[in-house]
Design a protein around this motif. Structure first.
Motif, mmCIF file in Angstrom:
data_model
loop_
_atom_site.group_PDB
_atom_site.id
_atom_site.type_symbol
_atom_site.label_atom_id
_atom_site.label_comp_id
_atom_site.label_asym_id
_atom_site.label_seq_id
_atom_site.Cartn_x
_atom_site.Cartn_y
_atom_site.Cartn_z
ATOM 1 N N ALA A 22 0.829 -1.207 0.000
ATOM 2 C CA ALA A 22 0.000 0.000 0.000
ATOM 3 C C ALA A 22 0.864 1.256 0.000
ATOM 4 O O ALA A 22 0.551 2.245 -0.678
ATOM 5 C CB ALA A 22 -0.927 -0.008 1.215
ATOM 6 N N ALA A 23 1.983 1.224 0.742
ATOM 7 C CA ALA A 23 2.877 2.384 0.784
ATOM 8 C C ALA A 23 3.508 2.623 -0.579
ATOM 9 O O ALA A 23 3.642 3.773 -1.030
ATOM 10 C CB ALA A 23 3.957 2.158 1.844
ATOM 11 N N ARG A 24 3.896 1.544 -1.248
ATOM 12 C CA ARG A 24 4.564 1.677 -2.548
ATOM 13 C C ARG A 24 3.599 2.104 -3.638
ATOM 14 O O ARG A 24 3.951 2.916 -4.505
ATOM 15 C CB ARG A 24 5.231 0.350 -2.909
ATOM 16 C CG ARG A 24 5.899 0.310 -4.269
ATOM 17 C CD ARG A 24 6.797 -0.913 -4.436
ATOM 18 N NE ARG A 24 6.291 -2.093 -3.761
ATOM 19 C CZ ARG A 24 5.364 -2.902 -4.268
ATOM 20 N NH1 ARG A 24 4.823 -2.639 -5.448
ATOM 21 N NH2 ARG A 24 4.973 -3.970 -3.599
ATOM 22 N N THR A 25 2.405 1.559 -3.650
ATOM 23 C CA THR A 25 1.437 1.871 -4.708
ATOM 24 C C THR A 25 0.575 3.084 -4.388
ATOM 25 O O THR A 25 -0.011 3.684 -5.283
ATOM 26 C CB THR A 25 0.521 0.671 -4.952
ATOM 27 O OG1 THR A 25 -0.234 0.385 -3.759
ATOM 28 C CG2 THR A 25 1.316 -0.563 -5.352
ATOM 29 N N GLY A 26 0.496 3.449 -3.087
ATOM 30 C CA GLY A 26 -0.352 4.566 -2.686
ATOM 31 C C GLY A 26 -1.827 4.248 -2.768
ATOM 32 O O GLY A 26 -2.662 5.154 -2.813
ATOM 33 N N SER A 27 -2.149 2.948 -2.761
ATOM 34 C CA SER A 27 -3.535 2.543 -2.958
ATOM 35 C C SER A 27 -3.787 1.190 -2.294
ATOM 36 O O SER A 27 -3.039 0.238 -2.520
ATOM 37 C CB SER A 27 -3.857 2.452 -4.447
ATOM 38 O OG SER A 27 -5.069 1.774 -4.679
ATOM 39 N N VAL A 28 -4.875 1.122 -1.494
ATOM 40 C CA VAL A 28 -5.280 -0.158 -0.916
ATOM 41 C C VAL A 28 -5.777 -1.084 -2.010
ATOM 42 O O VAL A 28 -5.530 -2.300 -1.984
ATOM 43 C CB VAL A 28 -6.353 0.062 0.163
ATOM 44 C CG1 VAL A 28 -6.942 -1.281 0.625
ATOM 45 C CG2 VAL A 28 -5.781 0.812 1.350
ATOM 46 N N THR A 29 -6.447 -0.522 -2.998
ATOM 47 C CA THR A 29 -6.975 -1.335 -4.105
ATOM 48 C C THR A 29 -5.854 -2.016 -4.869
ATOM 49 O O THR A 29 -5.907 -3.218 -5.144
ATOM 50 C CB THR A 29 -7.794 -0.460 -5.074
ATOM 51 O OG1 THR A 29 -8.868 0.149 -4.350
ATOM 52 C CG2 THR A 29 -8.357 -1.289 -6.220
ATOM 53 N N LEU A 30 -4.823 -1.251 -5.237
ATOM 54 C CA LEU A 30 -3.699 -1.829 -5.975
ATOM 55 C C LEU A 30 -2.933 -2.830 -5.122
ATOM 56 O O LEU A 30 -2.457 -3.858 -5.617
ATOM 57 C CB LEU A 30 -2.772 -0.726 -6.467
ATOM 58 C CG LEU A 30 -3.353 0.221 -7.529
ATOM 59 C CD1 LEU A 30 -2.353 1.325 -7.865
ATOM 60 C CD2 LEU A 30 -3.737 -0.543 -8.779
ATOM 61 N N ALA A 31 -2.790 -2.520 -3.832
ATOM 62 C CA ALA A 31 -2.106 -3.456 -2.943
ATOM 63 C C ALA A 31 -2.867 -4.769 -2.847
ATOM 64 O O ALA A 31 -2.275 -5.855 -2.873
ATOM 65 C CB ALA A 31 -1.942 -2.826 -1.560
ATOM 66 N N GLU A 34 -2.319 -6.756 -5.988
ATOM 67 C CA GLU A 34 -0.976 -7.328 -6.037
ATOM 68 C C GLU A 34 -0.851 -8.540 -5.122
ATOM 69 O O GLU A 34 -0.206 -9.531 -5.469
ATOM 70 C CB GLU A 34 0.035 -6.260 -5.638
ATOM 71 C CG GLU A 34 1.478 -6.720 -5.631
ATOM 72 C CD GLU A 34 2.426 -5.600 -5.241
ATOM 73 O OE1 GLU A 34 3.200 -5.799 -4.279
ATOM 74 O OE2 GLU A 34 2.386 -4.516 -5.878
ATOM 75 N N LEU A 35 -1.472 -8.476 -3.946
ATOM 76 C CA LEU A 35 -1.347 -9.542 -2.953
ATOM 77 C C LEU A 35 -2.427 -10.605 -3.083
ATOM 78 O O LEU A 35 -2.439 -11.570 -2.311
ATOM 79 C CB LEU A 35 -1.388 -8.938 -1.543
ATOM 80 C CG LEU A 35 -0.266 -7.948 -1.205
ATOM 81 C CD1 LEU A 35 -0.528 -7.271 0.129
ATOM 82 C CD2 LEU A 35 1.089 -8.655 -1.189
ATOM 83 N N ASN A 36 -3.337 -10.399 -4.039
ATOM 84 C CA ASN A 36 -4.440 -11.335 -4.250
ATOM 85 C C ASN A 36 -5.305 -11.458 -2.991
ATOM 86 O O ASN A 36 -5.683 -12.554 -2.565
ATOM 87 C CB ASN A 36 -3.907 -12.715 -4.665
ATOM 88 C CG ASN A 36 -4.984 -13.575 -5.317
ATOM 89 O OD1 ASN A 36 -5.960 -13.066 -5.872
ATOM 90 N ND2 ASN A 36 -4.841 -14.886 -5.221
ATOM 91 N N LEU A 37 -5.620 -10.302 -2.407
ATOM 92 C CA LEU A 37 -6.472 -10.222 -1.232
ATOM 93 C C LEU A 37 -7.615 -9.255 -1.509
ATOM 94 O O LEU A 37 -7.616 -8.544 -2.521
ATOM 95 C CB LEU A 37 -5.667 -9.730 -0.014
ATOM 96 C CG LEU A 37 -4.511 -10.610 0.477
ATOM 97 C CD1 LEU A 37 -3.713 -9.862 1.541
ATOM 98 C CD2 LEU A 37 -5.030 -11.932 1.020
ATOM 99 N N THR A 38 -8.580 -9.211 -0.614
ATOM 100 C CA THR A 38 -9.640 -8.217 -0.743
ATOM 101 C C THR A 38 -9.153 -6.891 -0.162
ATOM 102 O O THR A 38 -8.224 -6.854 0.660
ATOM 103 C CB THR A 38 -10.899 -8.668 0.000
ATOM 104 O OG1 THR A 38 -10.608 -8.752 1.403
ATOM 105 C CG2 THR A 38 -11.377 -10.030 -0.508
ATOM 106 N N GLN A 39 -9.802 -5.797 -0.590
ATOM 107 C CA GLN A 39 -9.434 -4.487 -0.064
ATOM 108 C C GLN A 39 -9.633 -4.427 1.445
ATOM 109 O O GLN A 39 -8.822 -3.860 2.174
ATOM 110 C CB GLN A 39 -10.279 -3.398 -0.731
ATOM 111 C CG GLN A 39 -9.997 -3.231 -2.216
ATOM 112 C CD GLN A 39 -10.816 -2.107 -2.817
ATOM 113 O OE1 GLN A 39 -10.953 -1.036 -2.232
ATOM 114 N NE2 GLN A 39 -11.378 -2.364 -3.993
ATOM 115 N N SER A 40 -10.720 -5.035 1.910
ATOM 116 C CA SER A 40 -10.993 -4.999 3.350
ATOM 117 C C SER A 40 -9.929 -5.769 4.125
ATOM 118 O O SER A 40 -9.550 -5.374 5.233
ATOM 119 C CB SER A 40 -12.385 -5.570 3.632
ATOM 120 O OG SER A 40 -12.469 -6.922 3.193
ATOM 121 N N ALA A 41 -9.400 -6.856 3.536
ATOM 122 C CA ALA A 41 -8.366 -7.632 4.216
ATOM 123 C C ALA A 41 -7.086 -6.815 4.340
ATOM 124 O O ALA A 41 -6.427 -6.815 5.396
ATOM 125 C CB ALA A 41 -8.097 -8.933 3.459
#
Length: 313
Positions: A22-31, A34-41
């Motif tokens: 999230a820090a690198r992409t600046g986005s929870v959605t993109l993170a 990338e991690l194959n998780l849900t945004q809420s997770a």
């Protein structure tokens, strides 16, 4: 008795990976993608990390996040730590016996001198894997995941041990066409031609001219970051480069490069193998160091034999 680190200062890699992405992409959605998780997770993991540390890593405004000053500093260190863990895991998987050597090399020395010799080392040491990375200047072994480095310069790298590999003699070299074009007759004539310099050795030409009892300074000078590109430019007729003889043996033998003047100069600095003290007993480093010193000694002997043969009447 060792002191146990409080658990809140040892977050799980899952929490750290979510934060770093999230820090690198600046986005929870993109993170999350990338991690194959849900945004809420991902949001939940970042919140757990903040609670564990007791510090806000992000400021949140509606649907956006922005690193706090503390989060930005923490993110840089965590990114490096995760990179080190990834590298260690990759090396272990590639060689389960732990026989991996991560070596920093100078580009031209690595490609022209070391790489052709490496098959001999690997044949003698089949259990060792070597990872190569390019470094042009000093670096900090504490933050760079490397076991050793090939270094050119004075023996003043702090907090390391080192072994001398070899000296070098440089010579002004260019294409035969450029030499004929300018008709060099005395060393001072080189100042009429474009001179090619290496950015890490900005004073090399002044030193060479001084060795010929000629005042320094020249007209057009072009700078390169590597000897390989300077040599290629010299072969193409761009100018005259001051190049280490042992790195351009093939080009001189084939005529792709010629000596503008046969006035070699020994550089005041040397090539060394350097390593941090705590890696001194690393078995792959010990094997590589012993082999490399033998190769360097044999190469110095070859250079001496060649020099003596050329000095015979």
């Amino acid at each position: 008795m060792t002191m146990q680190t409080p658990r809140r200062f040892l977050p799980s890699t899952a929490l750290l990976a979510a934060f770093e992405a999230a820090a690198r992409t600046g986005s929870v959605t993109l993170a999350a993608r990338e991690l194959n998780l849900t945004q809420s997770a991902v949001s939940r993991q970042i919140k757990l990390l903040e609670e564990q540390l007791g510090i806000d890593l992000f400021s949140r405004e509606r649907q956006t996040i922005r690193l706090t000053a503390a989060g930005d500093a923490y993110g840089r260190e965590i990114r490096q730590a995760l990179r080190q863990i990834t590298t260690a895991s990759f090396n272990l998987r590639a060689n389960p016996q732990g026989g991996t050597l991560s070596l920093a090399i100078l580009p031209t020395f690595g490609t022209r001198w070391l790489a052709p010799r490496l098959p001999r080392f690997l044949t003698l040491n089949p259990g060792i894997t070597i990872n190569l990375a390019t470094r042009l200047t000093y670096f900090d072994f504490r933050t760079d995941v490397l076991d050793a480095a090939i270094h050119f310069g004075p023996p003043d790298w702090p907090a390391v041990e080192m072994a001398l590999l070899r000296s070098e003699r440089v010579v002004p070299a260019c294409s035969a066409e450029l030499k004929n074009q300018f008709g060099f007759r005395v060393p001072g004539d080189l100042k009429k031609a474009p001179l090619l310099s290496i950015s890490t050795r900005p004073n090399a030409w002044d030193q060479w001219f001084s060795a010929q009892n000629i005042a320094g300074g020249s007209g057009q000078t072009m700078y390169f970051d590597q000897f390989a590109t300077a040599a290629q430019a010299a072969m193409a007729g761009v100018g005259v480069a001051l190049l280490p003889i042992f790195l351009i043996k093939d080009e001189l033998a084939s005529g792709r490069l010629v000596r503008a003047f046969n006035r070699p100069m020994e550089s005041s600095e040397r090539y060394y193998l350097v390593w941090p003290r705590e890696r001194s007993t690393h078995p792959p480093l010990i094997a590589f160091r012993e082999w490399l010193l033998q190769e360097a000694a044999a190469d110095r002997s070859d250079d001496s034999d060649l020099l003596r043969s050329r000095q015979k009447p």
